[in-house]
Design a protein around this motif. Structure first.
Motif, PDB file in Angstrom:
ATOM      1  N   UNK A  44      84.217  43.487  19.520  1.00  0.00           N
ATOM      2  CA  UNK A  44      84.983  44.467  20.282  1.00  0.00           C
ATOM      3  C   UNK A  44      85.362  45.625  19.356  1.00  0.00           C
ATOM      4  N   UNK A  45      84.906  46.827  19.674  1.00  0.00           N
ATOM      5  CA  UNK A  45      85.128  48.000  18.823  1.00  0.00           C
ATOM      6  C   UNK A  45      86.590  48.310  18.541  1.00  0.00           C
ATOM      7  N   UNK A  46      87.435  48.396  19.558  1.00  0.00           N
ATOM      8  CA  UNK A  46      88.850  48.692  19.290  1.00  0.00           C
ATOM      9  C   UNK A  46      89.545  47.637  18.426  1.00  0.00           C
ATOM     10  N   UNK A  47      89.132  46.392  18.535  1.00  0.00           N
ATOM     11  CA  UNK A  47      89.704  45.349  17.676  1.00  0.00           C
ATOM     12  C   UNK A  47      89.336  45.603  16.221  1.00  0.00           C
ATOM     13  N   UNK A  48      88.099  45.997  15.991  1.00  0.00           N
ATOM     14  CA  UNK A  48      87.660  46.312  14.631  1.00  0.00           C
ATOM     15  C   UNK A  48      88.404  47.525  14.078  1.00  0.00           C
ATOM     16  N   UNK A  49      88.575  48.550  14.900  1.00  0.00           N
ATOM     17  CA  UNK A  49      89.293  49.746  14.452  1.00  0.00           C
ATOM     18  C   UNK A  49      90.731  49.401  14.098  1.00  0.00           C
ATOM     19  N   UNK A  50      91.372  48.585  14.916  1.00  0.00           N
ATOM     20  CA  UNK A  50      92.753  48.173  14.630  1.00  0.00           C
ATOM     21  C   UNK A  50      92.819  47.351  13.350  1.00  0.00           C
ATOM     22  N   UNK A  51      91.863  46.464  13.140  1.00  0.00           N
ATOM     23  CA  UNK A  51      91.850  45.631  11.942  1.00  0.00           C
ATOM     24  C   UNK A  51      91.641  46.470  10.685  1.00  0.00           C
ATOM     25  N   UNK A  52      90.704  47.402  10.736  1.00  0.00           N
ATOM     26  CA  UNK A  52      90.442  48.253   9.579  1.00  0.00           C
ATOM     27  C   UNK A  52      91.625  49.177   9.326  1.00  0.00           C
ATOM     28  N   UNK A  53      92.215  49.716  10.390  1.00  0.00           N
ATOM     29  CA  UNK A  53      93.397  50.565  10.239  1.00  0.00           C
ATOM     30  C   UNK A  53      94.563  49.812   9.620  1.00  0.00           C
ATOM     31  N   UNK A  54      94.793  48.591  10.074  1.00  0.00           N
ATOM     32  CA  UNK A  54      95.863  47.776   9.498  1.00  0.00           C
ATOM     33  C   UNK A  54      95.608  47.457   8.035  1.00  0.00           C
ATOM     34  N   UNK A  55      94.355  47.168   7.696  1.00  0.00           N
ATOM     35  CA  UNK A  55      94.008  46.891   6.305  1.00  0.00           C
ATOM     36  C   UNK A  55      94.206  48.132   5.430  1.00  0.00           C
ATOM     37  N   UNK A  56      93.842  49.299   5.953  1.00  0.00           N
ATOM     38  CA  UNK A  56      94.061  50.538   5.197  1.00  0.00           C
ATOM     39  C   UNK A  56      95.543  50.791   4.959  1.00  0.00           C
ATOM     40  N   UNK A  57      96.357  50.574   5.974  1.00  0.00           N
ATOM     41  CA  UNK A  57      97.801  50.785   5.827  1.00  0.00           C
ATOM     42  C   UNK A  57      98.377  49.853   4.763  1.00  0.00           C
ATOM     43  N   UNK A  58      98.012  48.585   4.822  1.00  0.00           N
ATOM     44  CA  UNK A  58      98.525  47.644   3.837  1.00  0.00           C
ATOM     45  C   UNK A  58      97.989  47.921   2.437  1.00  0.00           C
ATOM     46  N   UNK A  59      96.734  48.328   2.334  1.00  0.00           N
ATOM     47  CA  UNK A  59      96.159  48.640   1.027  1.00  0.00           C
ATOM     48  C   UNK A  59      96.836  49.856   0.407  1.00  0.00           C
ATOM     49  N   UNK A  60      97.105  50.874   1.195  1.00  0.00           N
ATOM     50  CA  UNK A  60      97.822  52.052   0.687  1.00  0.00           C
ATOM     51  C   UNK A  60      99.235  51.668   0.270  1.00  0.00           C
ATOM     52  N   UNK A  61      99.925  50.888   1.100  1.00  0.00           N
ATOM     53  CA  UNK A  61     101.277  50.442   0.750  1.00  0.00           C
ATOM     54  C   UNK A  61     101.290  49.596  -0.508  1.00  0.00           C
ATOM     55  N   UNK A  62     100.310  48.739  -0.659  1.00  0.00           N
ATOM     56  CA  UNK A  62     100.205  47.893  -1.845  1.00  0.00           C
ATOM     57  C   UNK A  62      99.987  48.740  -3.095  1.00  0.00           C
ATOM     58  N   UNK A  63      99.133  49.745  -2.980  1.00  0.00           N
ATOM     59  CA  UNK A  63      98.899  50.627  -4.132  1.00  0.00           C
ATOM     60  C   UNK A  63     100.137  51.437  -4.484  1.00  0.00           C
ATOM     61  N   UNK A  64     100.889  51.864  -3.481  1.00  0.00           N
ATOM     62  CA  UNK A  64     102.115  52.615  -3.749  1.00  0.00           C
ATOM     63  C   UNK A  64     103.134  51.730  -4.465  1.00  0.00           C
ATOM     64  N   UNK A  65     103.279  50.505  -4.008  1.00  0.00           N
ATOM     65  CA  UNK A  65     104.283  49.608  -4.591  1.00  0.00           C
ATOM     66  C   UNK A  65     103.877  49.045  -5.947  1.00  0.00           C
ATOM     67  N   UNK A  66     102.619  48.643  -6.104  1.00  0.00           N
ATOM     68  CA  UNK A  66     102.208  47.922  -7.303  1.00  0.00           C
ATOM     69  C   UNK A  66     101.096  48.597  -8.088  1.00  0.00           C
ATOM     70  N   UNK A  67     100.714  49.791  -7.745  1.00  0.00           N
ATOM     71  CA  UNK A  67      99.567  50.435  -8.376  1.00  0.00           C
ATOM     72  C   UNK A  67      99.755  50.816  -9.815  1.00  0.00           C
ATOM     73  N   UNK A  68     100.975  51.100 -10.226  1.00  0.00           N
ATOM     74  CA  UNK A  68     101.197  51.552 -11.602  1.00  0.00           C
ATOM     75  C   UNK A  68     101.726  50.445 -12.492  1.00  0.00           C
ATOM     76  N   UNK A  69     101.782  49.212 -12.007  1.00  0.00           N
ATOM     77  CA  UNK A  69     102.321  48.132 -12.806  1.00  0.00           C
ATOM     78  C   UNK A  69     101.281  47.534 -13.750  1.00  0.00           C
ATOM     79  N   UNK A  70     100.052  47.997 -13.680  1.00  0.00           N
ATOM     80  CA  UNK A  70      98.970  47.444 -14.485  1.00  0.00           C
ATOM     81  C   UNK A  70      98.423  48.536 -15.391  1.00  0.00           C
ATOM     82  N   UNK A  71      98.144  48.180 -16.632  1.00  0.00           N
ATOM     83  CA  UNK A  71      97.594  49.176 -17.552  1.00  0.00           C
ATOM     84  C   UNK A  71      96.154  49.494 -17.167  1.00  0.00           C
ATOM     85  N   UNK A  72      95.767  50.741 -17.347  1.00  0.00           N
ATOM     86  CA  UNK A  72      94.423  51.165 -16.928  1.00  0.00           C
ATOM     87  C   UNK A  72      93.560  51.425 -18.113  1.00  0.00           C
TER      88      UNK A  72
END
Length: 89
Positions: A61-89
């Motif tokens: 189902x296309x809309x289910x996939x879009x919602x899943x990918x959108x939710x994953x993008x939101x969480x991935x961006x939030x995760x990077x904002x919260x924990x992205x600088x805690x690791x040495x690069x």
């Protein structure tokens, strides 16, 4: 769709979100995958709750996939904002 189907959908949604948003993640591949699974559930819940879009019981189902990918993008961006600088690069 069974719980296995939702997990597979989340894994694929997390992989697609990682492709759309490349870069180093603090959690690596496992963390990104778990974020994808959680994002799929989050996107499906938001879609059903606030957009009046019923969750389809079909894997392709296309809309289910879009919602899943959108939710994953939101969480991935939030995760990077919260924990992205805690690791040495």
């Amino acid at each position: 769709m069974t719980i296995i189907g939702w997990i597979v959908l989340g894994l694929l949604a997390g992989a697609i979100a990682k492709i759309l948003l490349p870069g180093r993640d603090p959690g690596g591949l496992v963390g990104t995958t778990l974020i994808g699974v959680a994002g799929a559930f989050l996107g499906g819940w938001i879609s059903a709750r606030y957009l009046d879009r019923e969750i389809a019981n079909q894997f392709y189902d296309g809309p289910t996939w879009i919602a899943a990918i959108g939710g994953a993008l939101v969480l991935l961006i939030g995760y990077r904002i919260l924990f992205g600088h805690s690791r040495s690069r």
